[in-house]
Write a protein that holds these residues in place. Structure first.
Motif, PDB file in Angstrom:
ATOM      1  N   MET A   6       0.839  -1.186   0.000  1.00 28.16           N
ATOM      2  CA  MET A   6       0.000   0.000   0.000  1.00 28.16           C
ATOM      3  C   MET A   6       0.874   1.236   0.000  1.00 28.16           C
ATOM      4  SD  MET A   6      -3.432  -1.103   2.146  1.00 28.16           S
ATOM      5  CE  MET A   6      -3.217   0.119   3.334  1.00 28.16           C
ATOM      6  N   VAL A  61      -3.612  -1.008  -3.664  1.00 24.88           N
ATOM      7  CA  VAL A  61      -4.566  -0.173  -2.942  1.00 24.88           C
ATOM      8  C   VAL A  61      -3.864   1.083  -2.431  1.00 24.88           C
ATOM      9  CG1 VAL A  61      -6.022  -0.031  -0.885  1.00 24.88           C
ATOM     10  CG2 VAL A  61      -6.004  -2.114  -2.271  1.00 24.88           C
ATOM     11  N   GLY A  62      -4.469   2.236  -2.679  1.00 26.03           N
ATOM     12  CA  GLY A  62      -3.910   3.499  -2.211  1.00 26.03           C
ATOM     13  C   GLY A  62      -2.958   4.158  -3.188  1.00 26.03           C
ATOM     14  N   LYS A 112      -6.417   4.129  -6.518  1.00 28.89           N
ATOM     15  CA  LYS A 112      -7.014   2.793  -6.455  1.00 28.89           C
ATOM     16  C   LYS A 112      -7.556   2.562  -5.049  1.00 28.89           C
ATOM     17  CE  LYS A 112      -6.418  -2.006  -7.705  1.00 28.89           C
ATOM     18  NZ  LYS A 112      -5.549  -2.993  -8.344  1.00 28.89           N
ATOM     19  N   THR A 113      -8.827   2.152  -4.965  1.00 30.86           N
ATOM     20  CA  THR A 113      -9.477   1.960  -3.674  1.00 30.86           C
ATOM     21  C   THR A 113      -9.307   0.527  -3.167  1.00 30.86           C
ATOM     22  OG1 THR A 113     -11.609   1.219  -4.554  1.00 30.86           O
ATOM     23  CG2 THR A 113     -11.256   3.616  -4.377  1.00 30.86           C
ATOM     24  N   GLU A 114      -9.733   0.308  -1.936  1.00 28.18           N
ATOM     25  CA  GLU A 114      -9.668  -1.020  -1.324  1.00 28.18           C
ATOM     26  C   GLU A 114     -10.536  -2.031  -2.069  1.00 28.18           C
ATOM     27  OE1 GLU A 114     -10.502  -0.857   2.854  1.00 28.18           O
ATOM     28  OE2 GLU A 114      -8.888   0.562   3.217  1.00 28.18           O
ATOM     29  N   ARG A 115     -11.571  -1.562  -2.748  1.00 26.21           N
ATOM     30  CA  ARG A 115     -12.465  -2.442  -3.500  1.00 26.21           C
ATOM     31  C   ARG A 115     -11.935  -2.727  -4.896  1.00 26.21           C
ATOM     32  NH1 ARG A 115     -18.438  -0.409  -3.236  1.00 26.21           N
ATOM     33  NH2 ARG A 115     -18.650  -2.393  -4.316  1.00 26.21           N
TER      34      ARG A 115
END
Length: 72
Positions: free
Chosen positions: A1, A35-36, A62-65
């Motif tokens: 991350m 992510v992140g 970019k998100t966690e999903r």
């Protein structure tokens, strides 16, 4: 991350036209972004079946999903 994309996500630069002007542009493999990660324009994120074009002054995170959020 973290905000900086890993070196493995970078692909060779190529010339992309933004508003009719050719700009040497960083290309990323979207499947290798974490992510992140934040990608600042001008850039292109290549994904299976599509690409995300990020203009000058824009950024994508970019998100966690696994989504990509474009900020204008």
């Amino acid at each position: 991350m973290g905000e900086i994309p890993p070196i493995e996500a970078k692909k060779p630069e190529r010339t992309v036209y933004f508003n009719g002007n050719p700009i040497k542009t960083q290309i990323y493999d979207g499947s290798k972004l974490l992510v992140g990660n934040i990608v600042n324009g001008p850039a292109v994120i290549d994904l299976p079946g599509t690409s995300i074009v990020i203009d000058v002054g824009q950024q994508v995170r970019k998100t966690e999903r696994g989504d990509f959020v474009l900020t204008l």
